[in-house]
Scaffold this motif. Structure first.
Motif, PDB file in Angstrom:
ATOM      1  N   GLU A  52       0.829  -1.213   0.000  1.00  0.00           N
ATOM      2  CA  GLU A  52       0.000   0.000   0.000  1.00  0.00           C
ATOM      3  C   GLU A  52       0.864   1.263   0.000  1.00  0.00           C
ATOM      4  OE1 GLU A  52      -2.365  -0.672   3.481  1.00  0.00           O
ATOM      5  OE2 GLU A  52      -3.663  -2.122   2.461  1.00  0.00           O
ATOM      6  N   THR A  53       1.917   1.260   0.793  1.00  0.00           N
ATOM      7  CA  THR A  53       2.790   2.429   0.892  1.00  0.00           C
ATOM      8  C   THR A  53       3.518   2.700  -0.420  1.00  0.00           C
ATOM      9  OG1 THR A  53       3.108   2.019   3.261  1.00  0.00           O
ATOM     10  CG2 THR A  53       4.727   3.434   2.170  1.00  0.00           C
ATOM     11  N   TYR A  54       3.982   1.635  -1.067  1.00  0.00           N
ATOM     12  CA  TYR A  54       4.716   1.784  -2.316  1.00  0.00           C
ATOM     13  C   TYR A  54       3.787   1.861  -3.528  1.00  0.00           C
ATOM     14  CZ  TYR A  54       8.950   0.448   0.328  1.00  0.00           C
ATOM     15  OH  TYR A  54       9.990   0.380   1.226  1.00  0.00           O
ATOM     16  N   LYS A  55       2.477   1.725  -3.284  1.00  0.00           N
ATOM     17  CA  LYS A  55       1.468   1.789  -4.353  1.00  0.00           C
ATOM     18  C   LYS A  55       1.788   0.803  -5.474  1.00  0.00           C
ATOM     19  CE  LYS A  55       0.082   6.553  -3.467  1.00  0.00           C
ATOM     20  NZ  LYS A  55       0.861   6.929  -2.334  1.00  0.00           N
ATOM     21  N   MET A  56       2.019  -0.448  -5.045  1.00  0.00           N
ATOM     22  CA  MET A  56       2.368  -1.510  -5.979  1.00  0.00           C
ATOM     23  C   MET A  56       1.698  -2.803  -5.516  1.00  0.00           C
ATOM     24  SD  MET A  56       6.178  -2.745  -6.989  1.00  0.00           S
ATOM     25  CE  MET A  56       6.388  -1.376  -8.090  1.00  0.00           C
ATOM     26  N   PRO A  57       1.134  -3.581  -6.435  1.00  0.00           N
ATOM     27  CA  PRO A  57       0.514  -4.840  -6.032  1.00  0.00           C
ATOM     28  C   PRO A  57       1.501  -5.736  -5.286  1.00  0.00           C
ATOM     29  CG  PRO A  57       0.002  -4.364  -8.320  1.00  0.00           C
ATOM     30  CD  PRO A  57       1.041  -3.354  -7.882  1.00  0.00           C
ATOM     31  N   ILE A  58       1.017  -6.374  -4.245  1.00  0.00           N
ATOM     32  CA  ILE A  58       1.865  -7.219  -3.412  1.00  0.00           C
ATOM     33  C   ILE A  58       2.536  -8.334  -4.225  1.00  0.00           C
ATOM     34  CG2 ILE A  58       0.090  -8.839  -2.654  1.00  0.00           C
ATOM     35  CD1 ILE A  58       1.326  -8.567   0.189  1.00  0.00           C
TER      36      ILE A  58
END
Length: 65
Positions: A52-58
């Motif tokens: 969420e913080t890096y705005k990237m799918p896990i």
């Protein structure tokens, strides 16, 4: 299967310094450094927060599993 990037690359792609990322994640910079070297040690609850913080799918971040 998609290509995964390292935890450090995900942070850099998000435009965050080590200290900024650690603050946003609510951890110390030393822990983040450790995780970037040993991504398999990141607990699942933090994997979600990092995503969420890096705005990237896990699934696009390599956590060593």
């Amino acid at each position: 299967m998609s290509t995964q990037i390292t935890l450090k690359a995900a942070r850099v792609n998000a435009g965050l310094t080590l200290i900024d990322a650690a603050r946003r994640l609510g951890i110390g910079k030393d822990r983040l450094i450790k995780w970037e070297k040993h991504p398999d040690e990141v607990q699942p609850r933090y994997q979600k927060v990092i995503s969420e913080t890096y705005k990237m799918p896990i699934d696009d971040i390599f956590f060593g599993v």
